[in-house]
Write an enzyme that holds these catalytic residues in place. Structure first.
Site, PDB file in Angstrom:
ATOM      1  CB  CYS A 341     -52.456 -90.695 -17.674  1.00 52.48           C
ATOM      2  SG  CYS A 341     -51.615 -89.918 -19.085  1.00 52.48           S
ATOM      3  CG  HIS A 432     -48.249 -92.554 -15.836  1.00 55.00           C
ATOM      4  ND1 HIS A 432     -49.404 -93.302 -15.858  1.00 55.00           N
ATOM      5  CD2 HIS A 432     -48.211 -91.867 -17.010  1.00 55.00           C
ATOM      6  CE1 HIS A 432     -50.033 -93.088 -17.002  1.00 55.00           C
ATOM      7  NE2 HIS A 432     -49.340 -92.224 -17.710  1.00 55.00           N
TER       8      HIS A 432
END
Length: 497
Positions: A341, A432
Protein backbone atom coordinates in the site's frame (compact mmCIF):
# COMPACT_ATOMS: atom_id res chain seq x y z
CA UNK A 1 -30.54 -1.67 30.98
CA UNK A 2 -29.15 -3.12 27.75
CA UNK A 3 -27.83 -6.65 28.05
CA UNK A 4 -24.14 -6.01 27.83
CA UNK A 5 -20.95 -4.90 29.47
CA UNK A 6 -18.33 -2.19 29.06
CA UNK A 7 -14.72 -3.37 29.43
CA UNK A 8 -12.70 -0.33 30.49
CA UNK A 9 -9.03 -0.16 31.41
CA UNK A 10 -6.79 1.76 33.76
CA UNK A 11 -4.54 2.63 30.80
CA UNK A 12 -4.13 2.05 27.12
CA UNK A 13 -2.88 -1.49 26.42
CA UNK A 14 -4.13 -2.76 29.78
CA UNK A 15 -5.76 -5.68 27.97
CA UNK A 16 -9.22 -4.36 27.09
CA UNK A 17 -9.12 -5.75 23.55
CA UNK A 18 -7.95 -9.19 24.70
CA UNK A 19 -10.52 -9.41 27.51
CA UNK A 20 -13.28 -8.30 25.15
CA UNK A 21 -12.27 -10.90 22.58
CA UNK A 22 -12.06 -13.59 25.27
CA UNK A 23 -15.51 -12.72 26.60
CA UNK A 24 -16.94 -12.76 23.07
CA UNK A 25 -15.55 -16.22 22.32
CA UNK A 26 -16.62 -17.54 25.78
CA UNK A 27 -20.18 -16.32 25.20
CA UNK A 28 -20.27 -17.61 21.62
CA UNK A 29 -19.20 -21.07 22.82
CA UNK A 30 -22.18 -20.98 25.21
CA UNK A 31 -24.52 -20.32 22.30
CA UNK A 32 -25.06 -16.65 23.16
CA UNK A 33 -25.49 -14.31 20.19
CA UNK A 34 -22.87 -11.71 21.07
CA UNK A 35 -21.51 -8.66 19.25
CA UNK A 36 -18.38 -6.62 20.05
CA UNK A 37 -18.57 -2.83 20.07
CA UNK A 38 -16.22 0.11 20.34
CA UNK A 39 -17.88 3.50 20.05
CA UNK A 40 -14.70 5.24 18.93
CA UNK A 41 -11.41 3.71 17.96
CA UNK A 42 -8.26 5.73 17.27
CA UNK A 43 -6.09 3.51 15.13
CA UNK A 44 -4.45 3.27 11.74
CA UNK A 45 -4.92 -0.50 11.83
CA UNK A 46 -8.26 -1.12 10.16
CA UNK A 47 -10.12 -3.75 8.17
CA UNK A 48 -12.68 -3.79 5.37
CA UNK A 49 -15.90 -5.70 6.01
CA UNK A 50 -17.66 -7.74 3.33
CA UNK A 51 -19.99 -4.80 2.57
CA UNK A 52 -17.05 -2.41 2.06
CA UNK A 53 -17.29 -0.72 5.46
CA UNK A 54 -14.02 0.14 7.23
CA UNK A 55 -13.70 -0.63 10.96
CA UNK A 56 -10.90 -1.01 13.49
CA UNK A 57 -8.91 -4.20 13.09
CA UNK A 58 -9.39 -5.16 16.75
CA UNK A 59 -13.18 -5.02 16.42
CA UNK A 60 -13.00 -7.15 13.28
CA UNK A 61 -11.08 -9.82 15.21
CA UNK A 62 -13.49 -9.53 18.13
CA UNK A 63 -16.32 -10.21 15.68
CA UNK A 64 -14.45 -13.32 14.55
CA UNK A 65 -14.18 -14.27 18.24
CA UNK A 66 -17.94 -13.74 18.61
CA UNK A 67 -18.60 -15.80 15.45
CA UNK A 68 -20.48 -12.78 14.15
CA UNK A 69 -20.30 -11.04 10.79
CA UNK A 70 -18.13 -7.88 11.13
CA UNK A 71 -20.05 -4.67 10.36
CA UNK A 72 -19.75 -0.91 10.70
CA UNK A 73 -22.03 -0.75 13.78
CA UNK A 74 -19.39 -2.63 15.77
CA UNK A 75 -17.02 0.36 15.42
CA UNK A 76 -19.14 3.31 14.32
CA UNK A 77 -16.38 5.92 14.73
CA UNK A 78 -12.81 5.27 13.60
CA UNK A 79 -10.25 8.05 13.91
CA UNK A 80 -7.13 7.57 11.78
CA UNK A 81 -4.34 9.94 12.87
CA UNK A 82 -2.82 11.81 9.93
CA UNK A 83 -0.59 14.00 12.12
CA UNK A 84 -0.15 14.87 15.78
CA UNK A 85 -3.04 17.36 15.55
CA UNK A 86 -5.35 15.95 12.88
CA UNK A 87 -7.33 12.73 12.47
CA UNK A 88 -9.30 11.44 9.52
CA UNK A 89 -12.80 10.39 10.57
CA UNK A 90 -14.49 7.21 9.37
CA UNK A 91 -18.17 7.23 10.38
CA UNK A 92 -20.22 4.04 10.04
CA UNK A 93 -17.54 2.61 7.81
CA UNK A 94 -17.23 5.55 5.39
CA UNK A 95 -15.00 8.67 5.20
CA UNK A 96 -16.57 11.61 7.05
CA UNK A 97 -13.95 14.34 7.11
CA UNK A 98 -11.32 15.43 9.60
CA UNK A 99 -11.16 16.23 13.32
CA UNK A 100 -8.62 18.77 14.53
CA UNK A 101 -7.06 18.63 18.01
CA UNK A 102 -8.88 21.81 19.05
CA UNK A 103 -12.24 20.21 18.25
CA UNK A 104 -11.62 17.19 20.48
CA UNK A 105 -13.93 18.20 23.32
CA UNK A 106 -16.56 20.08 21.29
CA UNK A 107 -16.68 18.74 17.74
CA UNK A 108 -17.91 15.23 18.33
CA UNK A 109 -21.61 15.53 19.19
CA UNK A 110 -22.74 14.06 15.89
CA UNK A 111 -20.22 11.24 16.27
CA UNK A 112 -21.51 10.46 19.76
CA UNK A 113 -25.11 10.32 18.56
CA UNK A 114 -24.22 7.95 15.72
CA UNK A 115 -22.26 5.76 18.15
CA UNK A 116 -25.18 5.49 20.58
CA UNK A 117 -27.53 4.65 17.70
CA UNK A 118 -25.14 1.93 16.52
CA UNK A 119 -25.03 0.40 19.99
CA UNK A 120 -28.81 0.35 20.24
CA UNK A 121 -29.01 -1.24 16.80
CA UNK A 122 -26.67 -4.06 17.83
CA UNK A 123 -28.47 -4.50 21.14
CA UNK A 124 -31.74 -5.00 19.23
CA UNK A 125 -30.23 -7.79 17.12
CA UNK A 126 -27.92 -9.61 19.56
CA UNK A 127 -28.41 -11.17 22.99
CA UNK A 128 -25.40 -9.33 24.45
CA UNK A 129 -23.10 -6.50 23.36
CA UNK A 130 -19.60 -6.45 24.87
CA UNK A 131 -18.26 -2.93 24.50
CA UNK A 132 -14.60 -2.00 24.75
CA UNK A 133 -13.59 1.35 26.18
CA UNK A 134 -10.68 3.50 25.03
CA UNK A 135 -7.63 4.55 27.01
CA UNK A 136 -8.81 5.19 30.55
CA UNK A 137 -12.28 6.21 31.79
CA UNK A 138 -10.55 8.65 34.13
CA UNK A 139 -9.39 11.03 31.37
CA UNK A 140 -11.18 13.80 33.26
CA UNK A 141 -10.03 16.53 30.87
CA UNK A 142 -12.04 14.80 28.10
CA UNK A 143 -15.03 13.64 30.14
CA UNK A 144 -17.46 16.29 28.85
CA UNK A 145 -17.32 14.96 25.29
CA UNK A 146 -16.73 11.30 26.15
CA UNK A 147 -18.94 8.72 24.45
CA UNK A 148 -16.70 5.66 24.48
CA UNK A 149 -16.11 5.11 28.23
CA UNK A 150 -18.38 6.39 31.01
CA UNK A 151 -20.28 8.55 28.56
CA UNK A 152 -21.38 5.36 26.79
CA UNK A 153 -22.07 3.56 30.07
CA UNK A 154 -24.32 6.40 31.20
CA UNK A 155 -26.07 6.80 27.84
CA UNK A 156 -27.08 3.14 27.44
CA UNK A 157 -26.93 2.08 31.11
CA UNK A 158 -24.06 -0.42 31.00
CA UNK A 159 -22.23 -2.02 33.92
CA UNK A 160 -18.46 -1.49 33.73
CA UNK A 161 -15.55 -3.73 34.64
CA UNK A 162 -12.09 -2.16 34.75
CA UNK A 163 -9.01 -4.10 33.58
CA UNK A 164 -5.57 -3.32 35.01
CA UNK A 165 -2.17 -4.52 33.78
CA UNK A 166 -0.24 -5.80 36.80
CA UNK A 167 2.82 -6.56 34.67
CA UNK A 168 3.53 -2.83 34.47
CA UNK A 169 3.28 -2.35 38.23
CA UNK A 170 1.08 -0.02 40.24
CA UNK A 171 -2.14 -1.81 39.36
CA UNK A 172 -3.83 -1.24 42.74
CA UNK A 173 -3.11 2.47 42.70
CA UNK A 174 -4.31 2.67 39.09
CA UNK A 175 -7.59 0.94 39.91
CA UNK A 176 -8.25 2.89 43.10
CA UNK A 177 -7.29 6.16 41.39
CA UNK A 178 -9.53 5.42 38.40
CA UNK A 179 -12.55 5.09 40.67
CA UNK A 180 -11.61 8.08 42.81
CA UNK A 181 -11.41 10.43 39.81
CA UNK A 182 -14.90 9.59 38.57
CA UNK A 183 -17.95 11.48 39.77
CA UNK A 184 -20.59 9.63 41.75
CA UNK A 185 -22.87 8.97 38.78
CA UNK A 186 -19.98 7.40 36.82
CA UNK A 187 -18.76 5.48 39.85
CA UNK A 188 -22.17 3.82 40.14
CA UNK A 189 -21.55 2.01 36.84
CA UNK A 190 -18.20 0.50 37.92
CA UNK A 191 -19.06 -3.00 39.10
CA UNK A 192 -15.75 -4.82 39.42
CA UNK A 193 -12.07 -5.28 38.64
CA UNK A 194 -10.07 -7.67 36.47
CA UNK A 195 -6.32 -7.99 37.01
CA UNK A 196 -4.49 -8.87 33.80
CA UNK A 197 -1.04 -10.28 32.90
CA UNK A 198 -0.22 -11.78 36.32
CA UNK A 199 2.89 -13.92 36.81
CA UNK A 200 3.83 -15.76 39.98
CA UNK A 201 2.14 -17.02 43.13
CA UNK A 202 -1.47 -15.88 43.33
CA UNK A 203 -1.36 -16.29 47.11
CA UNK A 204 1.02 -13.35 47.37
CA UNK A 205 -1.49 -11.18 45.53
CA UNK A 206 -4.53 -12.04 47.64
CA UNK A 207 -3.99 -9.48 50.46
CA UNK A 208 -3.87 -6.68 47.90
CA UNK A 209 -7.00 -7.94 46.18
CA UNK A 210 -8.90 -7.99 49.48
CA UNK A 211 -7.75 -4.47 50.34
CA UNK A 212 -8.81 -3.22 46.90
CA UNK A 213 -12.25 -4.74 47.41
CA UNK A 214 -12.56 -3.26 50.91
CA UNK A 215 -11.51 0.23 49.85
CA UNK A 216 -13.56 0.41 46.65
CA UNK A 217 -16.58 -1.70 47.58
CA UNK A 218 -16.25 -3.54 44.26
CA UNK A 219 -15.26 -7.20 43.80
CA UNK A 220 -12.22 -8.46 41.97
CA UNK A 221 -13.79 -10.63 39.27
CA UNK A 222 -10.63 -12.55 38.53
CA UNK A 223 -6.91 -12.53 37.80
CA UNK A 224 -5.85 -13.44 34.28
CA UNK A 225 -2.37 -14.92 33.86
CA UNK A 226 0.22 -13.57 31.47
CA UNK A 227 -0.62 -15.49 28.27
CA UNK A 228 2.47 -16.18 26.22
CA UNK A 229 2.20 -16.54 22.44
CA UNK A 230 -1.19 -14.84 22.40
CA UNK A 231 -1.54 -11.77 20.25
CA UNK A 232 -4.43 -9.73 18.98
CA UNK A 233 -4.49 -7.49 15.93
CA UNK A 234 -3.37 -4.34 17.66
CA UNK A 235 -4.87 -0.86 17.64
CA UNK A 236 -1.39 0.57 18.16
CA UNK A 237 0.89 0.20 15.18
CA UNK A 238 3.43 -2.57 15.51
CA UNK A 239 2.70 -3.23 19.18
CA UNK A 240 1.60 -6.82 18.80
CA UNK A 241 2.75 -8.62 21.95
CA UNK A 242 3.11 -11.96 20.23
CA UNK A 243 6.01 -10.95 18.05
CA UNK A 244 7.18 -7.34 18.27
CA UNK A 245 10.89 -7.37 18.96
CA UNK A 246 11.60 -10.17 16.54
CA UNK A 247 11.40 -13.91 16.36
CA UNK A 248 7.88 -14.20 17.68
CA UNK A 249 6.91 -16.90 15.24
CA UNK A 250 10.14 -18.72 14.56
CA UNK A 251 9.82 -21.45 17.12
CA UNK A 252 11.85 -24.61 17.47
CA UNK A 253 10.23 -26.25 14.45
CA UNK A 254 11.52 -23.56 12.09
CA UNK A 255 15.03 -23.64 13.53
CA UNK A 256 15.18 -27.42 13.36
CA UNK A 257 14.33 -27.32 9.65
CA UNK A 258 17.19 -25.05 8.64
CA UNK A 259 18.29 -21.44 8.65
CA UNK A 260 16.08 -18.63 9.86
CA UNK A 261 14.75 -16.17 7.31
CA UNK A 262 15.16 -12.59 8.53
CA UNK A 263 12.60 -9.88 7.72
CA UNK A 264 13.04 -6.18 8.51
CA UNK A 265 9.85 -4.09 8.69
CA UNK A 266 10.45 -0.34 8.51
CA UNK A 267 8.80 1.49 11.38
CA UNK A 268 7.24 4.50 9.68
CA UNK A 269 6.08 7.34 11.96
CA UNK A 270 2.54 7.01 10.56
CA UNK A 271 2.53 3.29 9.87
CA UNK A 272 -0.90 1.79 9.18
CA UNK A 273 -2.25 -1.73 8.84
CA UNK A 274 0.99 -3.08 10.25
CA UNK A 275 -0.88 -6.30 11.00
CA UNK A 276 0.04 -7.30 7.43
CA UNK A 277 3.29 -8.74 8.75
CA UNK A 278 1.72 -10.71 11.62
CA UNK A 279 1.35 -13.70 9.33
CA UNK A 280 5.00 -13.47 8.28
CA UNK A 281 6.06 -13.40 11.92
CA UNK A 282 3.84 -16.37 12.74
CA UNK A 283 5.50 -18.53 10.10
CA UNK A 284 7.96 -21.03 11.62
CA UNK A 285 11.57 -20.10 10.97
CA UNK A 286 10.87 -16.44 10.12
CA UNK A 287 12.33 -13.72 12.34
CA UNK A 288 10.55 -10.37 11.97
CA UNK A 289 12.20 -7.22 13.30
CA UNK A 290 10.59 -3.79 13.37
CA UNK A 291 13.27 -1.20 12.81
CA UNK A 292 14.35 2.29 11.81
CA UNK A 293 18.01 1.24 11.56
CA UNK A 294 19.53 1.32 8.04
CA UNK A 295 22.02 -1.42 8.98
CA UNK A 296 19.20 -3.80 9.95
CA UNK A 297 17.41 -2.99 6.70
CA UNK A 298 20.61 -3.64 4.76
CA UNK A 299 21.28 -6.97 6.44
CA UNK A 300 17.84 -8.60 6.35
CA UNK A 301 16.85 -11.23 3.81
CA UNK A 302 13.65 -9.30 3.08
CA UNK A 303 12.74 -5.68 3.83
CA UNK A 304 9.09 -4.65 4.04
CA UNK A 305 7.84 -1.10 3.56
CA UNK A 306 4.40 -1.39 5.20
CA UNK A 307 1.34 0.79 4.84
CA UNK A 308 1.31 4.37 6.07
CA UNK A 309 -1.33 7.03 6.66
CA UNK A 310 1.09 9.70 5.38
CA UNK A 311 2.97 8.39 2.36
CA UNK A 312 4.71 11.62 1.39
CA UNK A 313 5.91 12.66 4.84
CA UNK A 314 6.99 9.11 5.69
CA UNK A 315 8.90 8.94 2.40
CA UNK A 316 10.71 12.14 3.38
CA UNK A 317 11.46 10.56 6.78
CA UNK A 318 12.79 7.45 5.02
CA UNK A 319 15.25 9.62 3.12
CA UNK A 320 16.26 11.70 6.13
CA UNK A 321 17.10 8.59 8.16
CA UNK A 322 19.26 7.02 5.45
CA UNK A 323 16.78 4.17 5.10
CA UNK A 324 15.96 5.04 1.49
CA UNK A 325 19.64 4.58 0.55
CA UNK A 326 19.66 1.17 2.25
CA UNK A 327 16.54 0.11 0.34
CA UNK A 328 17.97 1.36 -2.98
CA UNK A 329 21.23 -0.48 -2.40
CA UNK A 330 19.35 -3.70 -1.69
CA UNK A 331 17.36 -3.40 -4.90
CA UNK A 332 20.51 -2.67 -6.92
CA UNK A 333 22.05 -5.86 -5.51
CA UNK A 334 18.95 -7.92 -6.40
CA UNK A 335 17.91 -8.42 -2.79
CA UNK A 336 14.17 -8.65 -1.98
CA UNK A 337 12.11 -5.54 -1.20
CA UNK A 338 8.35 -5.60 -0.62
CA UNK A 339 6.09 -2.54 -0.52
CA UNK A 340 2.51 -2.78 0.74
CA UNK A 341 0.00 0.00 0.00
CA UNK A 342 1.79 3.20 1.11
CA UNK A 343 5.08 1.32 0.98
CA UNK A 344 4.25 0.25 -2.58
CA UNK A 345 3.47 3.84 -3.51
CA UNK A 346 6.93 4.90 -2.31
CA UNK A 347 8.51 2.52 -4.83
CA UNK A 348 7.08 4.56 -7.73
CA UNK A 349 8.99 6.95 -9.96
CA UNK A 350 6.60 9.84 -9.21
CA UNK A 351 3.99 10.49 -6.52
CA UNK A 352 1.39 13.12 -7.35
CA UNK A 353 -0.98 14.65 -4.79
CA UNK A 354 -2.69 17.27 -6.93
CA UNK A 355 -5.89 17.08 -4.85
CA UNK A 356 -3.98 17.73 -1.58
CA UNK A 357 -5.37 14.51 -0.12
CA UNK A 358 -2.33 13.87 2.10
CA UNK A 359 -0.53 17.20 1.85
CA UNK A 360 -1.25 20.71 3.02
CA UNK A 361 -1.10 21.81 -0.63
CA UNK A 362 -0.87 20.19 -4.03
CA UNK A 363 2.50 18.63 -4.67
CA UNK A 364 4.43 16.19 -6.84
CA UNK A 365 7.52 14.43 -5.50
CA UNK A 366 9.91 11.78 -6.81
CA UNK A 367 9.47 8.29 -5.41
CA UNK A 368 12.25 5.76 -4.91
CA UNK A 369 12.08 4.84 -8.61
CA UNK A 370 12.25 1.09 -8.03
CA UNK A 371 9.06 0.39 -10.01
CA UNK A 372 8.12 2.15 -13.29
CA UNK A 373 4.85 3.52 -11.94
CA UNK A 374 3.21 6.86 -11.26
CA UNK A 375 1.03 7.22 -8.15
CA UNK A 376 -1.85 9.67 -8.11
CA UNK A 377 -3.87 10.50 -4.98
CA UNK A 378 -7.60 11.11 -5.33
CA UNK A 379 -10.12 12.27 -2.68
CA UNK A 380 -12.21 9.12 -3.01
CA UNK A 381 -11.02 6.27 -0.81
CA UNK A 382 -10.92 2.87 -2.48
CA UNK A 383 -12.24 0.09 -0.24
CA UNK A 384 -12.67 -3.54 -1.14
CA UNK A 385 -12.04 -7.21 -0.42
CA UNK A 386 -10.32 -8.47 -3.58
CA UNK A 387 -9.33 -12.02 -4.46
CA UNK A 388 -6.59 -13.17 -6.82
CA UNK A 389 -3.74 -15.60 -7.29
CA UNK A 390 0.04 -15.68 -7.56
CA UNK A 391 2.15 -18.62 -8.69
CA UNK A 392 -1.03 -20.71 -8.67
CA UNK A 393 -1.81 -19.83 -5.03
CA UNK A 394 -5.16 -18.28 -4.13
CA UNK A 395 -5.03 -14.95 -2.31
CA UNK A 396 -7.73 -13.09 -0.36
CA UNK A 397 -7.08 -9.56 0.83
CA UNK A 398 -8.54 -6.13 1.52
CA UNK A 399 -7.66 -2.68 0.22
CA UNK A 400 -7.88 0.78 1.77
CA UNK A 401 -6.17 3.56 -0.17
CA UNK A 402 -6.44 6.95 -1.86
CA UNK A 403 -3.42 6.51 -4.12
CA UNK A 404 -3.50 4.53 -7.37
CA UNK A 405 -0.42 3.34 -9.26
CA UNK A 406 -0.26 3.42 -13.07
CA UNK A 407 2.43 1.53 -14.99
CA UNK A 408 4.54 3.61 -17.38
CA UNK A 409 3.49 2.50 -20.92
CA UNK A 410 6.98 1.72 -22.19
CA UNK A 411 8.04 -0.06 -18.99
CA UNK A 412 9.95 -3.32 -19.47
CA UNK A 413 11.05 -6.12 -17.19
CA UNK A 414 7.97 -6.01 -14.99
CA UNK A 415 5.49 -8.72 -14.10
CA UNK A 416 2.15 -8.67 -12.24
CA UNK A 417 2.20 -9.08 -8.48
CA UNK A 418 -1.33 -9.33 -7.07
CA UNK A 419 -2.80 -5.94 -8.04
CA UNK A 420 0.67 -4.38 -8.35
CA UNK A 421 3.98 -5.10 -10.01
CA UNK A 422 7.34 -6.78 -9.59
CA UNK A 423 10.66 -5.92 -11.16
CA UNK A 424 13.60 -8.11 -10.25
CA UNK A 425 13.48 -8.62 -6.49
CA UNK A 426 11.21 -5.61 -5.90
CA UNK A 427 7.50 -6.30 -5.32
CA UNK A 428 4.60 -3.95 -4.65
CA UNK A 429 0.86 -4.28 -3.99
CA UNK A 430 -1.92 -2.26 -2.40
CA UNK A 431 -3.48 -5.44 -1.00
CA UNK A 432 -3.47 -5.73 2.77
CA UNK A 433 -3.85 -9.08 4.50
CA UNK A 434 -2.59 -11.09 1.54
CA UNK A 435 -0.03 -12.94 3.66
CA UNK A 436 -2.81 -14.49 5.73
CA UNK A 437 -3.32 -16.75 2.70
CA UNK A 438 -1.07 -19.64 3.73
CA UNK A 439 -0.13 -20.96 0.28
CA UNK A 440 0.74 -17.52 -1.07
CA UNK A 441 2.76 -16.58 2.01
CA UNK A 442 4.81 -19.74 1.90
CA UNK A 443 5.38 -19.54 -1.86
CA UNK A 444 6.52 -15.92 -1.60
CA UNK A 445 8.85 -16.60 1.32
CA UNK A 446 10.30 -19.62 -0.49
CA UNK A 447 11.20 -17.37 -3.41
CA UNK A 448 12.70 -14.81 -1.02
CA UNK A 449 14.79 -17.52 0.66
CA UNK A 450 16.08 -18.73 -2.70
CA UNK A 451 17.10 -15.20 -3.72
CA UNK A 452 18.72 -14.63 -0.33
CA UNK A 453 20.56 -17.96 -0.41
CA UNK A 454 18.97 -19.07 2.86
CA UNK A 455 18.17 -22.74 3.46
CA UNK A 456 14.70 -21.97 4.77
CA UNK A 457 11.78 -24.15 3.74
CA UNK A 458 8.13 -23.78 4.76
CA UNK A 459 6.77 -26.13 7.37
CA UNK A 460 3.61 -27.14 5.55
CA UNK A 461 2.46 -29.27 8.48
CA UNK A 462 2.42 -26.20 10.76
CA UNK A 463 -1.00 -24.64 11.46
CA UNK A 464 -2.11 -21.95 9.04
CA UNK A 465 -2.60 -18.36 10.14
CA UNK A 466 -6.39 -18.54 10.46
CA UNK A 467 -6.08 -21.74 12.48
CA UNK A 468 -3.57 -20.07 14.79
CA UNK A 469 -5.93 -17.14 15.31
CA UNK A 470 -8.80 -19.51 16.15
CA UNK A 471 -6.61 -21.39 18.62
CA UNK A 472 -5.59 -18.09 20.21
CA UNK A 473 -9.20 -16.99 20.62
CA UNK A 474 -10.07 -20.32 22.20
CA UNK A 475 -7.13 -19.92 24.59
CA UNK A 476 -8.50 -16.54 25.60
CA UNK A 477 -11.94 -18.06 26.21
CA UNK A 478 -10.34 -20.89 28.21
CA UNK A 479 -8.59 -18.30 30.39
CA UNK A 480 -11.88 -16.45 30.93
CA UNK A 481 -13.59 -19.67 32.02
CA UNK A 482 -10.75 -20.74 34.30
CA UNK A 483 -9.70 -17.48 35.92
CA UNK A 484 -12.70 -15.11 35.92
CA UNK A 485 -15.94 -15.25 37.88
CA UNK A 486 -18.10 -16.07 34.87
CA UNK A 487 -21.24 -16.40 36.98
CA UNK A 488 -20.85 -12.83 38.21
CA UNK A 489 -19.98 -11.58 34.72
CA UNK A 490 -23.00 -13.34 33.26
CA UNK A 491 -25.22 -11.77 35.91
CA UNK A 492 -23.84 -8.32 35.11
CA UNK A 493 -24.71 -8.89 31.44
CA UNK A 494 -28.24 -9.96 32.31
CA UNK A 495 -27.77 -13.62 31.43
CA UNK A 496 -29.50 -16.38 33.35
CA UNK A 497 -27.41 -19.27 34.71
Amino acid sequence: MARGLLVAGTTSDAGKSLVTAGLCRWLARRGVRVAPFKAQNMSNNSMVCADGAEIGRAQWVQAVAARAVPEAAMNPVLLKPGSDRRSHVVLMGRPFGELQAGEWATGRKVLAQKAFEAFEDLASRYDVVVAEGAGSPAEINLREGDYVNMGLARAVDLPVVVVGDIDRGGVFAAMYGTLALLDEADQAHVRGWVVNKFRGDLGLLQPGLRMLEDRTGRPVLGVLPFLHDVWLDSEDALAIAGWSGGGGGAGDAGRAAGATLSVAVVRFPRVSNATDVDALAAEPGVDVRVTADPDVVAGADLVVLPGTRATLSDLAWLRERGLADAVLARAAAGRPVLGICGGYQMLAEVIEDCAAVESASTTTVPGLGLLPTRVTFAPEKLLGTPRGEWRGQEVTAYEIHHGSATLRPEAAGVSPFLDGWSRGAVHGTTWHGAFESDGFRRAFLTEVAQRAGVAWVPQTAAPGFAARREAMLDRLADAVEEHLDTAALGALMGLDG
